[in-house]
Design a protein around this motif. Structure first.
Motif, short mmCIF file in Angstrom:
data_model
loop_
_atom_site.label_atom_id
_atom_site.label_comp_id
_atom_site.label_asym_id
_atom_site.label_seq_id
_atom_site.Cartn_x
_atom_site.Cartn_y
_atom_site.Cartn_z
N UNK A 292 0.50 -0.67 0.04
CA UNK A 292 0.14 -0.35 0.08
C UNK A 292 0.74 1.04 -0.30
N UNK A 293 2.07 1.06 0.74
CA UNK A 293 2.48 2.48 0.76
C UNK A 293 3.81 2.79 -0.67
N UNK A 294 4.08 1.39 -1.59
CA UNK A 294 4.57 1.30 -2.30
C UNK A 294 3.51 2.04 -2.92
N UNK A 295 2.27 1.93 -3.53
CA UNK A 295 1.17 2.36 -3.89
C UNK A 295 0.70 4.38 -3.62
N UNK A 296 1.36 4.58 -2.37
CA UNK A 296 1.42 5.92 -2.31
C UNK A 296 2.79 6.66 -3.08
N UNK A 297 3.72 5.86 -2.82
CA UNK A 297 4.81 7.10 -3.01
C UNK A 297 4.70 6.87 -4.54
N UNK A 298 4.17 5.93 -5.17
CA UNK A 298 4.52 5.77 -6.74
C UNK A 298 3.35 7.27 -7.01
N UNK A 299 1.99 7.53 -6.95
CA UNK A 299 1.34 8.82 -6.56
C UNK A 299 1.85 10.15 -6.18
N UNK A 308 -3.26 15.60 -3.97
CA UNK A 308 -4.78 15.02 -3.56
C UNK A 308 -3.98 13.53 -2.07
N UNK A 309 -3.02 13.66 -2.05
CA UNK A 309 -2.82 12.85 -0.74
C UNK A 309 -2.31 13.37 -0.51
N UNK A 310 -2.30 15.10 0.02
CA UNK A 310 -1.96 16.03 1.46
C UNK A 310 -3.73 16.31 1.71
N UNK A 311 -4.26 16.67 1.29
CA UNK A 311 -5.67 16.28 1.53
C UNK A 311 -6.02 15.49 2.13
N UNK A 312 -5.64 14.26 1.51
CA UNK A 312 -5.86 12.58 1.79
C UNK A 312 -4.71 12.77 3.86
N UNK A 313 -4.57 13.68 3.93
CA UNK A 313 -3.94 13.72 5.48
C UNK A 313 -2.73 12.94 5.66
N UNK A 340 7.56 12.62 -1.04
CA UNK A 340 6.70 13.90 -0.89
C UNK A 340 6.54 14.88 -0.05
N UNK A 341 8.24 14.27 -0.36
CA UNK A 341 8.74 15.64 0.27
C UNK A 341 9.08 16.55 -0.68
N UNK A 342 8.74 16.31 -2.19
CA UNK A 342 9.50 17.51 -3.15
C UNK A 342 8.15 18.49 -3.20
N UNK A 343 6.62 17.68 -2.26
CA UNK A 343 5.72 18.90 -2.25
C UNK A 343 5.89 19.90 -1.17
N UNK A 381 13.57 16.83 2.54
CA UNK A 381 13.16 17.39 3.40
C UNK A 381 14.34 18.53 3.75
N UNK A 382 14.97 18.66 3.66
CA UNK A 382 16.03 19.44 3.71
C UNK A 382 15.76 20.58 2.38
N UNK A 383 16.13 19.95 1.31
CA UNK A 383 16.39 20.45 0.74
C UNK A 383 15.66 22.25 0.11
N UNK A 384 15.78 22.65 0.27
CA UNK A 384 15.62 24.37 0.17
C UNK A 384 14.85 24.29 1.36
N UNK A 385 15.17 24.03 2.46
CA UNK A 385 13.96 24.27 3.91
C UNK A 385 15.28 24.38 4.71
N UNK A 386 15.70 26.10 5.24
CA UNK A 386 16.40 26.15 6.04
C UNK A 386 15.99 25.68 7.48
#
Length: 740
Positions: A292-299, A308-313, A340-343, A381-386
Motif C-alpha cells: 500500500x505504501x508503495x502505491x502511495x509512493x507512486x502516487x 490529492x494525498x495531502x488532502x487525505x492527510x 512526498x517531500x518534493x511537495x 526534506x532539507x532541500x531548500x528548507x532552512x
C-alpha cells in the motif's frame, strides 16, 4: 493441474490412457526401446519413462544419464500422435529437473517444442517443458526468438487449466525481459491476463498478477490496462477478503499504474485512495502494508497527485507507520516520505508532525535499506528548507549523517552527503558539521566509482570549503589531490560538481597553489580546449584558480585587471607556452641558473631566505635606469644587467627591487605593484617583444584644475621614454608605445 480450486480444491478428473505394461522393467532397456521402429513399442516406452520419471528427481537424472533425452526430443516430432503425446509427457516431466533443463538447452529442443504447440494433443506437456526451460535466461531468449509468445498467449484461453498454468508460467518468466513485455502488450496479452484473474485456481491468479506486475511497467501497456477496466479488477480483488492471499501482488500491479495523474484521478474518483488509506491503517501482514505504501509512493511522483494525498492527510498516516516494529514497513514509509517531500505543503506538514526527529533516530538502526530510505527522506526534506535543516541539526542529525559517510552502501553515502550539503549552507550548522570531522569523512567517498556518490560528495565539499579552516584541513588530510583527480572524470555531472568545488577551494592563494601543484590548471585548460567537454563550470574553475594565483594568471592570459591586486610573492615567469606545466616560485627558485628569461619577483615585504647571503653584493653606487630615448634603446644594456644579477644571486629568480636597468615589462610590473599599494585603478598588459604597459583610470582636468567630465578616462602610462606622460587609450601615441 494438480492444484485445488478455491471452490473444490481438487483438480477435475481428466480422461487418460490406461497404463500399458512393459515386460522389461529395467530403465536402461526402456531407454534403448526409444529407438525402436515399432510405434506400439515407442508408445509403451515413452509411457514407462514418464511413470519412472514421476517418482522423483533421482529417476530423472538416472534417465538423463542413460541417454533418454535425445531420442525423446526426436520423438516429439513423430508422425504418430500417440508417440508424440507420450514423448511430450515424458519430456515435460523430466524437464522439471535442473540437470535435464541444462541438457535440453544444449540439444536445442526449443524450436521443435514451439513448432508442435499448435497440436492440441500435446499442449499440456509441451507447455510444461517450456515453463521449465523458461527459467533459464538463454532459453527465454530462444523461446522469444522462435516466436513462442503468440501461441502461448493464445493458449491462455485454453479450456485446460494445466495448459493455462504452464503457458502463464512461461510468459511470466519471459516478461522479466523488456522486449517480451512490449510484445505481450502488442499481441493483445492484457485482456486474457485480466480474464485469468477470475480463475478458480489461486496459482493461476498469482501467476497472472505476477505477469501483470512486469507488463504494466510499460506506459502504453499501463494505458491499455486502464482502458480494459484493469483498475476495477484490482479493486475487486482488494475489496474481497477471500482474496487476501492476492492482495500483496495486486497492490504491486496497482503501484505500477499510479505513476500518471490520470490514473490517480480515476482511482481517487472511484474511492480507491480512501481504500488504500484503510489498508494502511488496518493491522495486516507487513507485506500488504508495504504494498500500500508503495502505491502511495507512486502516487506522490506527480505534484498534482501529491495535492490529492495531502488532502487525505497522508502525512499523519506515514509518520505513525514510522513508529511500527516491522523494518520493511518503516523502510517503505520512509520512501513515501521522501517522495512526498518534493511537495512544499507536505514538507512543512512532516516537520509539524515531528517526522524529522523520528527519521534522525532511524539513522542508528542496523538495516542498510532502512538507513538508505531515511537518508533519502532527510535529503528531500532539507532541500531548500532552512527550517527543516535546523530541525535536523537540533536533533543531532548532523553528527549521525557524518558517520554515515563511512558506510559501504553507496546510496547511504550519497544521500547523507546531499543532506549535509543542504544543511551546510547555514554557517552555524556548517561549523557543527565540520567539528564532527566531515572533511576527513569525505575523503573515502571522493574515491568512489559511483557517479551519484561523487556528485553529492563534491557538492558537499564545495559548500563546506567556503570555510577557511575547512580548506586548510582539506590540504592537511590530502583531499585536494582527490578533488583534482575528479576533474579527469568523463561524467558531466561529476566534472561539473568537481569544478564547483575547485572554484570554492581556490578562494585563497595557498589552496589554489596547492591544486595547481596537482595539475588542476593543466587539466582544466585541456577541458576548455575541448568542444565536447568545455562548459561554464570548467571556465569558472579556471577563473577561480587564476584569480587566487595572479602569477599564473599573468603568465597564461598576459593581463591583470585593475581588480587583480598584486601582493608580496607575485612573480612574472613570462608568457606560458600551450600545455606547459605552471611552476610555483619555490620550484623555480630551486632550478639551477640558466640562460632563459629571468623570473621577476615582487618582494614587497621580505627577501627570500636564499637571497640573504647574496644581497650585499647587489648594492652599488651605479645610477638607477630612468628615461631611455627611443633612438638609444639599442644601447640600453638591460639584458646584461639581469644576467649579472642572476649570477650574483645564483638564482633565476630576481627580486624586482634589485633591478636598476629595466625594460618595458619590468617597469610596468613595478608600476602596477605600486599603484595597487595606493589604490590607483591600474591594469597590467603584456605585449610582444618585451613590451608591457599599464592602463590607469583618471579624471581629466582643464587648465583651471576643474574636471572636464564626471566620467573617468583610461590612459596608457609612459614609463620608458618620457616617464609620467599619459596617452589616451587607442590614441596614436598609445599604439606607438605598445608596438614600436
Amino acid at each position: 493441474m494438480g492444484k485445488k480450486s478455491r471452490n473444490e480444491r481438487e483438480t477435475p478428473v481428466k480422461e487418460t490412457f490406461e497404463p500399458l505394461p512393459l515386460e522389461s522393467k529395467a530403465p536402461a532397456t526402456v531407454v534403448l526401446l526409444l529407438n525402436s521402429p515399432e510405434e506400439d513399442i515407442l508408445i509403451k516406452a515413452c509411457e514407462a519413462i514418464q511413470t519412472f520419471a514421476e517418482k522423483g528427481d533421482e529417476n530423472k537424472v538416472s534417465l538423463l544419464g542413460l541417454g533418454a533425452l535425445a531420442p525423446l526430443c526426436q520423438l516429439i516430432t513423430h508422425n504418430n500422435k500417440l508417440v508424440r503425446r507420450n514423448a511430450f509427457m515424458a519430456l515435460g516431466i523430466m524437464a522439471t529437473n535442473g540437470d535435464v533443463r541444462t541438457a535440453l538447452k544444449k540439444l536445442d529442443a526449443i524450436p521443435s517444442i514451439i513448432e508442435k504447440l499448435s497440436l492440441e494433443v500435446v499442449h499440456e506437456f509441451a507447455t510444461l517443458c517450456l515453463a521449465s526451460l523458461s527459467e533459464d535466461f538463454l532459453c527465454k531468449a530462444q523461446i522469444f526468438d522462435n516466436k513462442g509468445l503468440p501461441t502461448l498467449i493464445q493458449l491462455l484461453s485454453s479450456s485446460d487449466p494445466d495448459v493455462k498454468k504452464n503457458s502463464l508460467e512461461t510468459i511470466s518468466n519471459l516478461v522479466q525481459d523488456y522486449k517480451s513485455r512490449l510484445v505481450v502488450h502488442e499481441l493483445g496479452g492484457i485482456p486474457p491476463l485480466l480474464q485469468l484473474l477470475n480463475s478458480e485456481f489461486p496459482v493461476i491468479q498469482h501467476l497472472a498478477l505476477k505477469t501483470l506486475q512486469h507488463v504494466t511497467t510499460d506506459r502504453d501497456a499501463n494505458k491499455t490496462f486502464r482502458d480494459k477496466q484493469g483498475f476495477e479488477k484490482l479493486m475487486g480483488i482488494l475489496n474481497n477478503v477471500n482474496f487476501s492471499d492476492l492482495h500483496a501482488e495486486a497492490l504491486h500491479v496497482l503501484a505500477n499504474c499510479l505513476s500518471d495523474s490520470e490514473s490517480v484521478q480515476l482511482i481517487h474518483k472511484s474511492g480507491g485512495l480512501t481504500k488504500l488509506m484503510e489498508f494502511v491503517l488496518t493491522p495486516s501482514v507487513p507485506e500488504i502494508r508495504s504494498g500500500v505504501i508503495k502505491c502511495i509512493t507512486r502516487v506522490a511522483q506527480s505534484s498534482e497527485s501529491c495535492k490529492v494525498l495531502h488532502e487525505q492527510d497522508v502525512e499523519t498516516v506515514l509518520v505513525e507507520l514510522l513508529s511500527l516494529e516491522n523494518t520493511g514497513v518503516i523502510t517503505s514509509a520512509c520512501q513515501a516520505v521522501a517522495a512526498l517531500s518534493f511537495h512544499v505543503n507536505s514538507k512543512e506538514r512532516f516537520r509539524e508532525l515531528g517526522c524529522i526527529s523520528v527519521l534522525v533516530q532511524l539513522l542508528s538502526r542496523e538495516s542498510l535499506a532502512l538507513r538508505e530510505a531515511a537518508t533519502q527522506a532527510l535529503s528531500n526534506l532539507t532541500h531548500n528548507s532552512a527550517s527543516n535543516a535546523f530541525e535536523v541539526y537540533e536533533e543531532g542529525g548532523d553528527k549521525l549523517l557524518v558517520q554515515q559517510l563511512y558506510q559501504s552502501c553507496p546510496k547511504i553515502v550519497a544521500n547523507s552527503a546531499a543532506t549535509l550539503c543542504n544543511m551546510a549552507e547555514h554557517e552555524i550548522i556548517r561549523c557543527s558539521i565540520l567539528s564532527h570531522g566531515a572533511i576527513q569523512a569525505l575523503l573515502e567517498p571522493l574515491k568512489s566509482t559511483v557517479t551519484q556518490v561523487l556528485v553529492n560528495t563534491a557538492h558537499c565539499l564545495a559548500v563546506l570549503a567556503s570555510d577557511e579552516e575547512a580548506r586548510a584541513e582539506l590540504v592537511r588530510v590530502g583531499g585536494l589531490q582527490l578533488l583534482v583527480d575528479l576533474l579527469r572524470s568523463h561524467s558531466k555531472e561529476v566534472l561539473h560538481s568537481a569544478c564547483l568545488a575547485v572554484n570554492v577551494c581556490a578562494s585563497d592563494e595557498p589552496t589554489a597553489v596547492e591544486m595547481c601543484k596537482f595539475g588542476a590548471l593543466e587539466i582544466l585548460q585541456e577541458i576548455n580546449q575541448s568542444k565536447t567537454r568545455r562548459n561554464s563550470f570548467s571556465e569558472l574553475a579556471v577563473n577561480g584558480l587564476l584569480n587566487s594565483n595572479l602569477s599564473f594568471k599573468y603568465s597564461l592570459t598576459s593581463s591583470l585587471a585593475s581588480t587583480d591586486i598584486i601582493t608580496g610573492g607575485f612573480y612574472d615567469a613570462g608568457k606560458a607556452r600551450p600545455g606547459q606545466r605552471m611552476l610555483t616560485l619555490e620550484e623555480l627558485s630551486k632550478q639551477p641558473v640558466n640562460q632563459r628569461r629571468a623570473i621577476i619577483f615582487v618582494n614587497k615585504a621580505t627577501v627570500l631566505p636564499e637571497y640573504e647571503s647574496n644581497v650585499r653584493v647587489c648594492f652599488d653606487t651605479k645610477p638607477w635606469g630612468g628615461a631611455v630615448e627611443m633612438e638609444k634603446m639599442h644601447e640600453f644594456s638591460w639584458i646584461l644587467h639581469l644576467s649579472e644579477l642572476k649570477i650574483q644571486l645564483q638564482s633565476n629568480v630576481i627580486p624586482i627591487g634589485f633591478i636598476k636597468k629595466g625594460i618595458y615589462y619590468h617597469r610596468a610590473l613595478l608600476f602596477k605593484s605600486l599603484a595597487d599599494c595606493i589604490g590607483l585603478s591600474c591594469t597590467l598588459v603584456r605585449g610582444d617583444y618585451n613590451r608591457a604597459w599599464n592602463e590607469v583610470l583618471l579624471f581629466s582636468r582643464n587648465s583651471s584644475n576643474k574636471l572636464h567630465s564626471s566620467q573617468p578616462c583610461r590612459y596608457i602610462v609612459d614609463l620608458m621614454h618620457q616617464p609620467g606622460n599619459l596617452f589616451p587609450v587607442n590614441s596614436p601615441a598609445a599604439v606607438q608605445y605598445q608596438t614600436i
